[in-house]
Design a protein around this motif. Structure first.
Motif, PDB file in Angstrom:
ATOM      1  N   SER A  38       0.835  -1.208   0.000  1.00  0.00           N
ATOM      2  CA  SER A  38       0.000   0.000   0.000  1.00  0.00           C
ATOM      3  C   SER A  38       0.866   1.252   0.000  1.00  0.00           C
ATOM      4  O   SER A  38       0.592   2.226  -0.714  1.00  0.00           O
ATOM      5  CB  SER A  38      -0.917   0.011   1.229  1.00  0.00           C
ATOM      6  N   ALA A  39       1.912   1.232   0.805  1.00  0.00           N
ATOM      7  CA  ALA A  39       2.813   2.382   0.857  1.00  0.00           C
ATOM      8  C   ALA A  39       3.498   2.587  -0.489  1.00  0.00           C
ATOM      9  O   ALA A  39       3.654   3.719  -0.960  1.00  0.00           O
ATOM     10  CB  ALA A  39       3.850   2.180   1.967  1.00  0.00           C
ATOM     11  N   GLU A  40       3.902   1.500  -1.120  1.00  0.00           N
ATOM     12  CA  GLU A  40       4.542   1.587  -2.435  1.00  0.00           C
ATOM     13  C   GLU A  40       3.574   2.147  -3.465  1.00  0.00           C
ATOM     14  O   GLU A  40       3.950   2.987  -4.295  1.00  0.00           O
ATOM     15  CB  GLU A  40       5.066   0.206  -2.848  1.00  0.00           C
ATOM     16  N   ARG A  41       2.300   1.678  -3.424  1.00  0.00           N
ATOM     17  CA  ARG A  41       1.292   2.222  -4.350  1.00  0.00           C
ATOM     18  C   ARG A  41       1.075   3.716  -4.075  1.00  0.00           C
ATOM     19  O   ARG A  41       0.969   4.518  -4.999  1.00  0.00           O
ATOM     20  CB  ARG A  41      -0.020   1.450  -4.206  1.00  0.00           C
ATOM     21  N   ALA A  42       1.026   4.080  -2.793  1.00  0.00           N
ATOM     22  CA  ALA A  42       0.835   5.490  -2.436  1.00  0.00           C
ATOM     23  C   ALA A  42       2.014   6.329  -2.926  1.00  0.00           C
ATOM     24  O   ALA A  42       1.830   7.437  -3.440  1.00  0.00           O
ATOM     25  CB  ALA A  42       0.667   5.637  -0.925  1.00  0.00           C
ATOM     26  N   ARG A  43       3.245   5.789  -2.777  1.00  0.00           N
ATOM     27  CA  ARG A  43       4.424   6.504  -3.290  1.00  0.00           C
ATOM     28  C   ARG A  43       4.359   6.653  -4.801  1.00  0.00           C
ATOM     29  O   ARG A  43       4.682   7.711  -5.346  1.00  0.00           O
ATOM     30  CB  ARG A  43       5.701   5.768  -2.887  1.00  0.00           C
ATOM     31  N   GLU A  45       1.645   6.659  -6.646  1.00  0.00           N
ATOM     32  CA  GLU A  45       0.601   7.650  -6.938  1.00  0.00           C
ATOM     33  C   GLU A  45       1.101   9.057  -6.640  1.00  0.00           C
ATOM     34  O   GLU A  45       0.806  10.003  -7.377  1.00  0.00           O
ATOM     35  CB  GLU A  45      -0.651   7.331  -6.114  1.00  0.00           C
ATOM     36  N   ALA A  46       1.862   9.202  -5.537  1.00  0.00           N
ATOM     37  CA  ALA A  46       2.415  10.514  -5.192  1.00  0.00           C
ATOM     38  C   ALA A  46       3.396  10.972  -6.259  1.00  0.00           C
ATOM     39  O   ALA A  46       3.414  12.151  -6.637  1.00  0.00           O
ATOM     40  CB  ALA A  46       3.095  10.455  -3.821  1.00  0.00           C
ATOM     41  N   ARG A  47       4.239  10.040  -6.774  1.00  0.00           N
ATOM     42  CA  ARG A  47       5.169  10.396  -7.849  1.00  0.00           C
ATOM     43  C   ARG A  47       4.415  10.876  -9.077  1.00  0.00           C
ATOM     44  O   ARG A  47       4.801  11.875  -9.704  1.00  0.00           O
ATOM     45  CB  ARG A  47       6.048   9.194  -8.208  1.00  0.00           C
ATOM     46  N   ALA A  49       1.410  12.164  -9.122  1.00  0.00           N
ATOM     47  CA  ALA A  49       0.811  13.458  -8.791  1.00  0.00           C
ATOM     48  C   ALA A  49       1.865  14.571  -8.871  1.00  0.00           C
ATOM     49  O   ALA A  49       1.607  15.655  -9.407  1.00  0.00           O
ATOM     50  CB  ALA A  49       0.180  13.408  -7.411  1.00  0.00           C
ATOM     51  N   VAL A  50       3.072  14.286  -8.354  1.00  0.00           N
ATOM     52  CA  VAL A  50       4.152  15.275  -8.405  1.00  0.00           C
ATOM     53  C   VAL A  50       4.516  15.585  -9.850  1.00  0.00           C
ATOM     54  O   VAL A  50       4.712  16.744 -10.229  1.00  0.00           O
ATOM     55  CB  VAL A  50       5.380  14.766  -7.603  1.00  0.00           C
ATOM     56  N   GLU A  51       4.626  14.559 -10.690  1.00  0.00           N
ATOM     57  CA  GLU A  51       4.950  14.773 -12.103  1.00  0.00           C
ATOM     58  C   GLU A  51       3.870  15.601 -12.787  1.00  0.00           C
ATOM     59  O   GLU A  51       4.163  16.492 -13.587  1.00  0.00           O
ATOM     60  CB  GLU A  51       5.144  13.432 -12.808  1.00  0.00           C
ATOM     61  N   GLU A  52       2.606  15.327 -12.461  1.00  0.00           N
ATOM     62  CA  GLU A  52       1.502  16.102 -13.048  1.00  0.00           C
ATOM     63  C   GLU A  52       1.557  17.544 -12.575  1.00  0.00           C
ATOM     64  O   GLU A  52       1.353  18.475 -13.363  1.00  0.00           O
ATOM     65  CB  GLU A  52       0.160  15.463 -12.686  1.00  0.00           C
ATOM     66  N   ILE A  53       1.855  17.730 -11.295  1.00  0.00           N
ATOM     67  CA  ILE A  53       1.959  19.096 -10.762  1.00  0.00           C
ATOM     68  C   ILE A  53       3.125  19.826 -11.415  1.00  0.00           C
ATOM     69  O   ILE A  53       2.999  20.987 -11.819  1.00  0.00           O
ATOM     70  CB  ILE A  53       2.111  19.062  -9.227  1.00  0.00           C
ATOM     71  N   GLU A  54       4.277  19.130 -11.537  1.00  0.00           N
ATOM     72  CA  GLU A  54       5.436  19.755 -12.184  1.00  0.00           C
ATOM     73  C   GLU A  54       5.120  20.120 -13.623  1.00  0.00           C
ATOM     74  O   GLU A  54       5.494  21.206 -14.091  1.00  0.00           O
ATOM     75  CB  GLU A  54       6.639  18.811 -12.126  1.00  0.00           C
ATOM     76  N   ALA A  55       4.418  19.247 -14.333  1.00  0.00           N
ATOM     77  CA  ALA A  55       4.040  19.537 -15.724  1.00  0.00           C
ATOM     78  C   ALA A  55       3.092  20.736 -15.762  1.00  0.00           C
ATOM     79  O   ALA A  55       3.219  21.624 -16.615  1.00  0.00           O
ATOM     80  CB  ALA A  55       3.409  18.312 -16.369  1.00  0.00           C
TER      81      ALA A  55
END
Length: 168
Positions: A38-43, A45-47, A49-55
């Motif tokens: 679950s933590a790996e999936r959350a990481r 998903e967070a990656r 989300a971060v890539e989308e935010i950076e874009a």
């Protein structure tokens, strides 16, 4: 011996229950693995989300840069237009001022100078009877007053001379 075997069997059964049971080691390991997954999936998903935010931020920065360049170009165009307008207005103002001065000088000063010239021509021809008059309150009017004083004195001298000639 049986008792030892039985105790070993009982201990083994207890160990198996500790390993396989509901709260046993295997259940805890599975729960730990599930938590890690679950933590790996959350990481992950967070990656994402971060890539989308950076874009998204990159797009906003590019758009802001383009808007800034466009605004700068428009501002430079406005400044250039204002300079041209100021130049034209300055030229028109100078021409208007020159025209006003020309008409003033021509209409006021030149007319008065011509009057003084005509008075001097009359004096030159011997006309001491016509008064020299000039309107205004400036140097030309002072010159006209001085010429009028000259005309009066010349007339007085001419009258005195004529009187002397008649007596003799």
């Amino acid at each position: 011996e049986t008792e030892v075997v039985s105790r070993l069997a009982s201990d083994l059964e207890e160990i198996v229950n500790d390993v396989r049971g509901e709260g046993g080691l295997i259940a805890r390991l599975r729960a730990d693995l599930d938590d890690r997954a679950s933590a790996e999936r959350a990481r992950a998903e967070a990656r994402v989300a971060v890539e989308e935010i950076e874009a998204g931020v990159a797009r906003i920065v590019r758009a802001a840069g383009a808007a800034t360049r466009s605004a700068g170009e428009r501002a430079l165009g406005t400044v250039a237009s204002a300079r041209r307008s100021l130049f034209v207005l300055t030229a028109i103002s100078l021409l208007t001022m020159a025209a006003v001065m020309w008409f003033y000088v021509r209409g006021h000063v030149v007319r008065r100078l011509r009057q003084l010239r005509a008075s001097l021509y009359r004096l030159d021809r011997g006309d001491l009877e016509t008064p020299i008059e000039l309107d205004g309150h400036d140097e030309l009017q002072e010159l006209a007053m001085a010429l009028e004083t000259l005309r009066r004195r010349s007339r007085e001298l001419a009258v005195t001379r004529d009187d002397l000639h008649r007596r003799h």
